[in-house]
Structure formats: C-alpha cells, structure tokens
Design a protein around this motif. Structure first.
Motif, short mmCIF file in Angstrom:
data_model
loop_
_atom_site.label_atom_id
_atom_site.label_comp_id
_atom_site.label_asym_id
_atom_site.label_seq_id
_atom_site.Cartn_x
_atom_site.Cartn_y
_atom_site.Cartn_z
N ASP A 128 22.44 8.43 -18.58
CA ASP A 128 23.61 7.66 -18.15
C ASP A 128 24.44 7.21 -19.25
O ASP A 128 24.29 6.50 -20.08
N GLU A 129 25.65 7.91 -19.19
CA GLU A 129 26.60 7.66 -20.18
C GLU A 129 26.10 7.60 -21.75
O GLU A 129 26.20 6.72 -22.40
N GLY A 130 25.07 8.69 -21.97
CA GLY A 130 24.73 8.71 -23.44
C GLY A 130 23.52 7.99 -23.76
O GLY A 130 22.90 7.95 -24.86
N THR A 131 23.01 7.45 -22.49
CA THR A 131 21.51 6.67 -22.87
C THR A 131 20.40 7.23 -21.93
O THR A 131 20.95 7.32 -20.67
N VAL A 132 19.41 7.40 -22.49
CA VAL A 132 18.41 7.84 -21.67
C VAL A 132 17.49 6.78 -21.06
O VAL A 132 17.07 5.64 -21.82
N LEU A 133 17.40 6.44 -19.73
CA LEU A 133 16.79 5.54 -19.04
C LEU A 133 15.57 5.94 -18.24
O LEU A 133 15.48 7.01 -17.76
N ALA A 134 14.59 5.04 -18.36
CA ALA A 134 13.24 5.32 -17.56
C ALA A 134 13.59 4.50 -16.54
O ALA A 134 13.80 3.18 -16.45
N VAL A 135 13.28 4.75 -15.20
CA VAL A 135 13.62 4.16 -13.93
C VAL A 135 12.53 4.41 -12.87
O VAL A 135 11.82 5.26 -12.83
N ILE A 136 12.11 3.28 -12.28
CA ILE A 136 11.24 3.25 -11.13
C ILE A 136 11.83 2.15 -10.06
O ILE A 136 12.25 1.13 -10.13
N ASP A 137 11.94 2.94 -8.80
CA ASP A 137 12.30 2.12 -7.80
C ASP A 137 11.17 1.82 -6.80
O ASP A 137 10.38 2.55 -6.45
N LEU A 138 11.16 0.36 -6.55
CA LEU A 138 10.06 0.01 -5.78
C LEU A 138 10.42 -0.51 -4.27
O LEU A 138 11.44 -1.12 -4.43
N PRO A 139 10.02 -0.45 -3.11
CA PRO A 139 10.30 -0.84 -1.93
C PRO A 139 10.55 -2.37 -1.80
O PRO A 139 9.50 -3.08 -2.54
N GLY A 140 11.34 -2.59 -1.18
CA GLY A 140 11.84 -4.38 -1.01
C GLY A 140 10.99 -4.60 0.20
O GLY A 140 11.00 -6.10 0.35
N GLU A 141 10.88 -3.93 0.99
CA GLU A 141 10.01 -4.24 2.53
C GLU A 141 8.89 -3.38 2.89
O GLU A 141 9.36 -2.19 3.27
N PRO A 142 7.60 -3.68 2.52
CA PRO A 142 7.28 -4.96 2.11
C PRO A 142 7.47 -5.03 0.42
O PRO A 142 7.36 -3.85 -0.36
N PHE A 143 7.61 -6.05 -0.34
CA PHE A 143 7.51 -6.25 -1.58
C PHE A 143 6.20 -6.52 -2.01
O PHE A 143 5.56 -7.58 -1.69
N VAL A 144 5.70 -5.79 -3.01
CA VAL A 144 4.25 -6.08 -3.54
C VAL A 144 4.49 -6.49 -5.06
O VAL A 144 4.41 -5.73 -5.71
N PRO A 145 3.85 -7.80 -5.33
CA PRO A 145 4.10 -8.37 -6.90
C PRO A 145 3.19 -7.59 -7.54
O PRO A 145 3.69 -7.41 -8.68
N GLU A 146 1.94 -7.14 -7.26
CA GLU A 146 1.00 -6.37 -8.25
C GLU A 146 1.82 -5.00 -8.67
O GLU A 146 1.79 -4.65 -9.63
N HIS A 147 2.63 -4.39 -7.73
CA HIS A 147 3.17 -3.01 -7.90
C HIS A 147 4.23 -3.42 -8.95
O HIS A 147 4.55 -2.51 -9.68
N PHE A 148 4.95 -4.43 -8.84
CA PHE A 148 5.97 -4.77 -9.71
C PHE A 148 5.88 -4.95 -11.12
O PHE A 148 6.13 -4.51 -12.07
#
Length: 331
Positions: free
Chosen positions: A265-285
């Motif tokens: 993204d615009e010259g920057t390498v990002l590591a990305v993880i998307d987590l579901p919000g419903e249900p939100f699992v704190p341990e996964h976060f």
C-alpha cells in the motif's frame, strides 16, 4: 437524580476543549434546549447502543443539575479508566460520592454516585452543554453526535419533544437499560486489549483506529462495518519502489501462509489479519495481535534483502548532508 445543596466550585470552569463541526452544532442546540426546560422537567442524552449518558434536571430559579454516568452504573468491560475519570473532573464535573465517604455521616454523604454539576442561571447553560458534549466525545468515546439519542419528560412522566436538538428519541431511561445494552465492537476490542495485552490506556481515535505496540513493533486495529470486522495490520517494510518484484514475493507469501496476508500500500508492505466482529472472540484477537507483531519483527530482514528497502525500525537515511533527525528537503 440525587441532588445536594453544596455548590460545586468547578461548575463555572471553562473547558479548553475545542468543538467544531457537528459537535459544535450539538453544543449550541443543547444549550438552547436547556434554556427552554422548566422546573420539574428532565433531559437525558444517551448512546443509541451503549450505557453512557448525561442527564439534566431543572429546578426553580433556573437552577440546573447535571449528572454524567460513573462506574457505579456501568457494567464490567465498559467502566471508565482512571484517565477518563480524571478528564471528567478536569472538565468541571464533581467526582462521585464513594462508599467510604458516604459512611462517615449522613450530612457528609450528600451528593451523587454519578459525576455531578450545578449551574445557576441561564448564562451557565452553555458551559453545561459544553461539558456534556465534550464528555461524550472525549471520555465516552462517541465518534459522532448522530450516535446519541435524547429523552425528555416532566415530573408526571409526560414526554417533552425537543426537535431542535437534531437527535432521535430514546424512550427508555438510560439507567434502566445499562445492563441490557450489548457492548459495541469497539468496546469489546478495548476490553480484549486491556485484559489480554495489559494496555489500560488504549483508546480508538475518531477514525476508529487503535494504535498498539509489542516489542517495539507497531500494530494497528481498525473497526469496519457491513459486515462488522476488526482489521489488524502492521507495517513490515517501508519505502518499497520496485512494486513488480515486491508483489511477486508477496503473492508467494500469501499462497504459503494461512493466517495473515501481505499487501503493498503506497510503498509500504503491510501484514493484515481480518477478524469477524460478530461474534468477536477476544482470544482470537490477542493471538492475531501477537502473530502480526512477530511478523513485523521477523520478516523485514529477509524481505529487505530481496526488495532492497528498509524495515520500520530502521531510521530513515538523511540525504544531502543534513543533520540527524532533520527531515531532508524534497527536490
């Protein structure tokens, strides 16, 4: 609403917080609405989906009482931290009466379990409105006034309409629905951050972005809607110019990986993880957060050898013989 005859020395304090845009409009409309309330009438502002509220009660002689909700009425996971409590007091709210004080004597126990303000005369209604609006924005974490609702009524439970506020109506009493209102996704994330990562002072900014750190590596959390999602991302490599070679390498990493994905993204390498919000699992976060921090720490060296760019932890070289720490002049 509990009241006391003792005068609050902070009631006339001016707040230095700057309100602009929709928040400034709400402040002005709220001050106007307070001016039309008569003795024995009440106004409550609260979140459409949360336990936070500020309530007002008008008495004879334009004596206005205000209360901002405290931890006495907030469920676990949505209670105020010390920094938030300090901010409310700084704004001019009188601190709630605590149990130890209330046990001393009946005379000394006058007050409220909520934060309280006392405003004498219509000229102070603008101060009351400012304290309330800044509290919603800077303490209770509302990103926009449209998230608020109002309820107005008199001693006989007769509804009062205040259309000039520009807010929707909330027919239920805020304090009666505290335990029934589910926590927002942002509130669930903050609870996971505090309980799982020990970051007590973490908070989202007005763009729903939360900045965190682990072992010197920056990790960010972003709350998204439709569908509800929490996006975790961390910068892995900066100033990438050879996009073709970088994209080929990232495609390989994405094919081999199972959890995080890598984007340019615009010259920057990002590591990305998307987590579901419903249900939100704190341990996964928490697990995902640690995985991203590890990726940001371990991957840059290997990637930099191939792409030839720098890692986020490396200082940016100063060009043109400039002094260290001085931003180079663009040419």
């Amino acid at each position: 609403m509990t009241r006391t005859a003792k005068k609050d020395p902070r009631a006339n304090r001016k707040t230095a917080a700057e309100l602009t845009g929709a928040w400034a409009i709400l402040r002005d409309r709220l001050a106007e609405a307070l001016g039309v309330l008569e003795a024995g009438q009440y106004l409550i502002l609260s979140g459409a989906r949360g336990p936070y509220f500020v309530q007002f009660a008008m008495e004879e002689g334009s004596l206005l009482w205000a209360e901002a909700v405290s931890n006495a009425f907030l469920p676990k996971g949505q209670r105020l931290r010390k920094a938030q409590v300090d901010t409310l007091v700084t704004l001019g709210w009188r601190a709630p009466v605590d149990e130890s004080r209330s046990k001393k004597s009946e005379e000394d126990s006058g007050g409220s379990p909520n934060f309280q303000g006392r405003f004498e005369g219509a000229e102070q209604f603008a101060t009351a409105a400012t304290m309330a609006v800044v509290s919603f924005r800077d303490v209770y974490g509302f990103r926009k006034p449209a998230s608020l609702r109002y309820n107005a009524f008199d001693d006989y439970e007769k509804d009062i309409l205040l259309p000039t506020l520009g807010l929707g109506r909330h027919r239920e009493r805020a304090e009666e629905t505290v335990d029934e209102v589910p926590a927002s996704l942002e509130e669930q994330v903050l609870e996971a951050v505090r309980d799982g990562l020990g970051a007590e002072d973490a908070r989202f900014d007005r763009k729903s972005l939360l900045g965190l750190e682990a072992d010197g590596e920056a990790v960010f959390a972003l709350v998204l809607d439709d569908p509800p999602c929490v996006r975790l991302f961390a910068p892995v490599l900066l100033d990438v110019t050879n996009e073709e070679e970088a994209l080929g390498l990232l495609n390989t990493l994405n094919f081999e990986g199972r959890h995080a994905r890598f984007v340019l993204d615009e010259g920057t390498v990002l590591a990305v993880i998307d987590l579901p919000g419903e249900p939100f699992v704190p341990e996964h976060f928490v697990d995902s957060f640690m995985a991203l921090a590890s990726a940001a720490s371990e991957l840059p060296e290997g990637l930099a050898k191939v792409i030839g760019r720098r890692a986020p932890s490396e200082p940016k070289p100063v060009r043109g013989g400039g002094k260290t720490g001085k931003r180079p002049r663009r040419r």
